[in-house]
Design a protein around this motif. Sequence first.
Motif, PDB file in Angstrom:
ATOM      1  N   GLU A 157      -3.248   4.856 -10.732  1.00 17.82           N
ATOM      2  CA  GLU A 157      -2.604   4.937  -9.411  1.00 17.82           C
ATOM      3  C   GLU A 157      -3.635   5.096  -8.293  1.00 17.82           C
ATOM      4  O   GLU A 157      -3.497   4.474  -7.235  1.00 17.82           O
ATOM      5  N   PHE A 158      -4.671   5.907  -8.505  1.00 11.35           N
ATOM      6  CA  PHE A 158      -5.729   6.022  -7.503  1.00 11.35           C
ATOM      7  C   PHE A 158      -6.415   4.675  -7.290  1.00 11.35           C
ATOM      8  O   PHE A 158      -6.690   4.274  -6.152  1.00 11.35           O
TER       9      PHE A 158
ATOM     10  N   TRP B 235      -5.312  -1.655  -2.669  1.00 11.39           N
ATOM     11  CA  TRP B 235      -4.461  -2.091  -1.564  1.00 11.39           C
ATOM     12  C   TRP B 235      -5.039  -1.669  -0.218  1.00 11.39           C
ATOM     13  O   TRP B 235      -4.937  -2.417   0.767  1.00 11.39           O
ATOM     14  N   LEU B 236      -5.671  -0.518  -0.151  1.00  7.55           N
ATOM     15  CA  LEU B 236      -6.341  -0.102   1.083  1.00  7.55           C
ATOM     16  C   LEU B 236      -7.481  -1.060   1.404  1.00  7.55           C
ATOM     17  O   LEU B 236      -7.662  -1.470   2.556  1.00  7.55           O
TER      18      LEU B 236
ATOM     19  N   GLU C 121       3.912   1.565  -1.033  1.00  7.59           N
ATOM     20  CA  GLU C 121       4.569   1.680  -2.340  1.00  7.59           C
ATOM     21  C   GLU C 121       3.629   2.315  -3.365  1.00  7.59           C
ATOM     22  O   GLU C 121       4.024   3.201  -4.135  1.00  7.59           O
ATOM     23  N   GLU C 122       2.372   1.878  -3.366  1.00 12.51           N
ATOM     24  CA  GLU C 122       1.398   2.441  -4.305  1.00 12.51           C
ATOM     25  C   GLU C 122       1.096   3.913  -3.990  1.00 12.51           C
ATOM     26  O   GLU C 122       0.909   4.727  -4.900  1.00 12.51           O
ATOM     27  N   VAL C 123       1.054   4.261  -2.714  1.00  8.45           N
ATOM     28  CA  VAL C 123       0.865   5.675  -2.340  1.00  8.45           C
ATOM     29  C   VAL C 123       2.048   6.493  -2.856  1.00  8.45           C
ATOM     30  O   VAL C 123       1.873   7.609  -3.349  1.00  8.45           O
TER      31      VAL C 123
ATOM     32  N   GLU D 162       3.810   5.839  -5.558  1.00  6.58           N
ATOM     33  CA  GLU D 162       3.615   5.998  -7.002  1.00  6.58           C
ATOM     34  C   GLU D 162       2.569   7.060  -7.291  1.00  6.58           C
ATOM     35  O   GLU D 162       2.727   7.853  -8.230  1.00  6.58           O
ATOM     36  N   LEU D 163       1.510   7.095  -6.492  1.00  4.49           N
ATOM     37  CA  LEU D 163       0.489   8.134  -6.654  1.00  4.49           C
ATOM     38  C   LEU D 163       1.083   9.508  -6.357  1.00  4.49           C
ATOM     39  O   LEU D 163       0.810  10.472  -7.075  1.00  4.49           O
TER      40      LEU D 163
ATOM     41  N   ASP E 260      -5.142   1.681  -7.791  1.00  6.57           N
ATOM     42  CA  ASP E 260      -4.227   0.780  -7.091  1.00  6.57           C
ATOM     43  C   ASP E 260      -4.207   1.065  -5.593  1.00  6.57           C
ATOM     44  O   ASP E 260      -4.236   0.146  -4.778  1.00  6.57           O
ATOM     45  N   VAL E 261      -4.164   2.334  -5.219  1.00  5.86           N
ATOM     46  CA  VAL E 261      -4.174   2.689  -3.792  1.00  5.86           C
ATOM     47  C   VAL E 261      -5.465   2.210  -3.139  1.00  5.86           C
ATOM     48  O   VAL E 261      -5.451   1.631  -2.043  1.00  5.86           O
TER      49      VAL E 261
ATOM     50  N   LEU F 226       0.836  -1.202   0.000  1.00  2.00           N
ATOM     51  CA  LEU F 226       0.000   0.000   0.000  1.00  2.00           C
ATOM     52  C   LEU F 226       0.871   1.253   0.000  1.00  2.00           C
ATOM     53  O   LEU F 226       0.647   2.178  -0.786  1.00  2.00           O
TER      54      LEU F 226
END
Length: 96
Positions: free
Chosen positions: A55-56, A62-63, A32-34, A36-37, A58-59, A30
């Motif tokens: 990216e939104f 994962w959340l 990591e994705e934040v 990238e966002l 993906d976040v 999570l």
Amino acid sequence: MTINEFQKLIERIYYERDAARGPEANFVWLVEEVGELAKAVARPEKSSPENLREEFADVLAWLSTLASLKGVDLEAAAKEKYANGCPKCGEVPCRC
């Protein structure tokens, strides 16, 4: 699609693998994705609208995974905290 429907969809797609990985490792994903966002938002000249949407999403996925692993219904949690406006002042828009 509601938040609850999305969370259930992510569970159907990934729950077994995510559960085996455990909450701590999923939290790292999570974050990591934040990151990238954050890069996509901070550098709009290098990020397309499609990339931002990805990216939104993906976040959010994962959340949702992390919430499921911890037994949290995201939609219920959001309603409980924000249904009556700002949690601190109760106003919409916030007046704090």
